[in-house]
Design a protein around this motif. Structure first.
Motif, mmCIF file in Angstrom:
data_model
loop_
_atom_site.group_PDB
_atom_site.id
_atom_site.type_symbol
_atom_site.label_atom_id
_atom_site.label_comp_id
_atom_site.label_asym_id
_atom_site.label_seq_id
_atom_site.Cartn_x
_atom_site.Cartn_y
_atom_site.Cartn_z
ATOM 1 N N MET A 193 -12.661 -5.546 -12.698
ATOM 2 C CA MET A 193 -12.207 -4.436 -12.047
ATOM 3 C C MET A 193 -14.119 -3.902 -11.085
ATOM 4 N N SER A 194 -14.048 -3.467 -9.972
ATOM 5 C CA SER A 194 -14.415 -2.741 -8.813
ATOM 6 C C SER A 194 -13.637 -1.241 -8.916
ATOM 7 N N ILE A 195 -15.674 -0.677 -9.076
ATOM 8 C CA ILE A 195 -14.585 0.987 -9.929
ATOM 9 C C ILE A 195 -15.791 1.717 -8.683
ATOM 10 N N GLY A 196 -15.107 2.660 -7.967
ATOM 11 C CA GLY A 196 -16.361 3.375 -7.478
ATOM 12 C C GLY A 196 -15.322 4.210 -6.820
ATOM 13 N N PHE A 197 -15.988 5.106 -5.440
ATOM 14 C CA PHE A 197 -15.296 5.985 -4.876
ATOM 15 C C PHE A 197 -14.626 5.408 -3.295
ATOM 16 N N GLU A 198 -13.903 5.684 -2.636
ATOM 17 C CA GLU A 198 -13.009 5.193 -1.486
ATOM 18 C C GLU A 198 -13.583 5.394 -0.702
ATOM 19 N N ASP A 199 -13.712 4.156 0.383
ATOM 20 C CA ASP A 199 -14.486 4.731 1.821
ATOM 21 C C ASP A 199 -13.213 4.736 2.624
ATOM 22 N N ARG A 200 -12.945 5.941 2.910
ATOM 23 C CA ARG A 200 -11.794 6.329 3.332
ATOM 24 C C ARG A 200 -11.934 5.746 5.264
ATOM 25 N N SER A 201 -13.052 5.544 5.741
ATOM 26 C CA SER A 201 -12.536 4.743 6.708
ATOM 27 C C SER A 201 -11.678 3.495 6.572
ATOM 28 N N VAL A 202 -12.135 3.045 5.889
ATOM 29 C CA VAL A 202 -10.875 1.352 5.567
ATOM 30 C C VAL A 202 -9.541 1.972 5.565
ATOM 31 N N ASP A 203 -8.996 0.781 6.164
ATOM 32 C CA ASP A 203 -7.502 0.868 6.135
ATOM 33 C C ASP A 203 -6.730 0.777 4.304
ATOM 34 N N GLN A 204 -6.458 1.247 3.808
ATOM 35 C CA GLN A 204 -5.749 0.653 1.937
ATOM 36 C C GLN A 204 -4.641 1.161 2.215
ATOM 37 N N ALA A 205 -3.982 -0.092 2.499
ATOM 38 C CA ALA A 205 -2.735 -0.426 3.123
ATOM 39 C C ALA A 205 -2.252 -0.833 0.737
ATOM 40 N N ARG A 206 -0.924 0.169 0.898
ATOM 41 C CA ARG A 206 -0.984 -0.091 -0.295
ATOM 42 C C ARG A 206 1.196 -0.154 -0.240
ATOM 43 N N THR A 207 1.124 -0.960 -1.357
ATOM 44 C CA THR A 207 2.342 -2.012 -1.536
ATOM 45 C C THR A 207 3.560 -0.774 -2.045
ATOM 46 N N GLY A 208 4.711 -1.570 -2.090
ATOM 47 C CA GLY A 208 5.492 -0.229 -2.081
ATOM 48 C C GLY A 208 5.807 -0.763 -4.175
ATOM 49 N N ARG A 209 7.289 -0.465 -3.884
ATOM 50 C CA ARG A 209 7.501 -0.640 -5.536
ATOM 51 C C ARG A 209 9.052 -0.584 -5.352
ATOM 52 N N ALA A 210 9.751 -1.520 -6.340
ATOM 53 C CA ALA A 210 11.158 -2.096 -6.035
ATOM 54 C C ALA A 210 11.752 -1.320 -6.723
ATOM 55 N N PRO A 211 12.973 -0.712 -6.089
ATOM 56 C CA PRO A 211 14.375 0.749 -6.722
ATOM 57 C C PRO A 211 14.198 1.015 -8.100
ATOM 58 N N LEU A 212 14.631 1.761 -9.371
ATOM 59 C CA LEU A 212 14.149 2.179 -9.865
ATOM 60 C C LEU A 212 15.980 0.946 -11.124
ATOM 61 N N GLY A 213 16.401 0.707 -10.050
ATOM 62 C CA GLY A 213 17.835 -0.285 -10.190
ATOM 63 C C GLY A 213 17.039 -1.140 -10.404
ATOM 64 N N GLU A 214 16.506 -1.591 -9.937
ATOM 65 C CA GLU A 214 16.033 -3.193 -9.793
ATOM 66 C C GLU A 214 15.496 -3.953 -11.203
ATOM 67 N N THR A 215 14.020 -2.938 -12.335
ATOM 68 C CA THR A 215 13.872 -2.726 -13.005
ATOM 69 C C THR A 215 13.769 -1.765 -14.761
ATOM 70 N N VAL A 216 14.966 -0.893 -14.530
ATOM 71 C CA VAL A 216 15.196 -0.064 -15.451
ATOM 72 C C VAL A 216 17.035 -0.403 -15.454
ATOM 73 N N ALA A 217 17.064 -0.068 -16.903
ATOM 74 C CA ALA A 217 18.777 -0.068 -16.834
ATOM 75 C C ALA A 217 18.519 0.724 -18.243
ATOM 76 N N PHE A 218 19.646 2.148 -18.199
ATOM 77 C CA PHE A 218 19.669 3.535 -18.628
ATOM 78 C C PHE A 218 20.873 2.658 -19.387
ATOM 79 N N VAL A 219 20.750 3.294 -20.263
ATOM 80 C CA VAL A 219 21.972 2.615 -21.615
ATOM 81 C C VAL A 219 22.638 4.228 -22.682
ATOM 82 N N GLY A 220 23.363 4.513 -22.250
ATOM 83 C CA GLY A 220 23.558 5.686 -23.632
ATOM 84 C C GLY A 220 23.882 7.539 -22.458
ATOM 85 N N PHE A 221 23.781 7.351 -21.571
ATOM 86 C CA PHE A 221 23.348 7.970 -21.106
ATOM 87 C C PHE A 221 24.466 9.215 -20.622
#
Length: 221
Positions: A193-221
């Motif tokens: 695990m690399s650890i440090g302070f972010e270099d803000r001059s570097v383009d840090q692309a952030r990947t998205g996440r699946a919609p909640l409905g694809e990974t979570v099921a609410f039961v009994g609500f």
């Protein structure tokens, strides 16, 4: 920083500033992370933290292996199933497209992709790195415990204004890591695990996440 902010701002940073991380900060983080949950309180993580000359030596050795095309070490565990099924296959592909697309690297440019991947073994310029081991005799539930511990570490790092990048890539050079750290034979390297302070001059692309409905099921609500 509250817990929600720590969770939402945590991401795999792949560009770090040339700014040291104080030992007392890492001691504070790892002392608190020790309270992460584990079945029957086994606490199955074994952690090494490097900076300065030892980390520079590890990066140097890894770089020398890359320079001569030394093949990866024999895997000690399977990082991904050989036949990754849907929807995980598509998510992995989307990550690759976004990651290399942000770097301006075409899908068919394998050489450029390899050069970008090589930055893993320089810890993306980070001044500190953590290497997490697990006892070879432990099972899947304990691997899950190690994951919860590492997530706790990463969130506490955010609370300290630091960023991180968990890297299974280091498991591919586990022999080189062992040359520097000399861990007991019964321990297996899970990740770095690399650890440090972010270099803000570097383009840090952030990947998205699946919609909640694809990974979570609410039961009994």
């Amino acid at each position: 920083m509250d817990v929600y902010e720590a969770v939402m701002s945590r991401r795999a940073v792949r560009g770090f500033a040339d700014r040291p991380v104080a030992r007392e900060v890492l001691e504070r983080v790892l002392s608190a992370a020790a309270w992460a949950p584990s079945g029957s309180n086994l606490q199955p993580w074994h952690t090494y933290v490097l900076t300065g000359a030892p980390l520079a030596e590890l990066k140097k050795r890894a770089g020398e292996r890359l320079a001569v095309g030394d093949p990866w070490d024999e895997p000690e565990y399977e990082q991904y199933p050989a036949a990754l099924k849907s929807p995980y296959r598509e998510r992995r592909s989307a990550f690759g497209e976004q990651r290399y697309g942000a770097l301006g690297i075409a899908r068919e440019d394998l050489e450029a992709r390899q050069r970008a991947a090589a930055a893993n073994w320089d810890c993306f310029g980070a001044p500190a790195a953590l290497f997490c081991y697990i006892d070879r005799g432990l099972g899947r539930p304990q691997w899950s415990d190690v994951g919860m511990y590492l997530q706790t570490v990463m969130l506490l790092l955010r609370a300290e204004g630091l960023h991180s990048c968990p890297q299974m890539a280091w498991a591919k050079f586990h022999r080189t890591v062992a040359e520097v750290l000399s861990p007991p034979d019964e321990l297996m390297l899970f990740c770095g695990m690399s650890i440090g302070f972010e270099d803000r001059s570097v383009d840090q692309a952030r990947t998205g996440r699946a919609p909640l409905g694809e990974t979570v099921a609410f039961v009994g609500f």
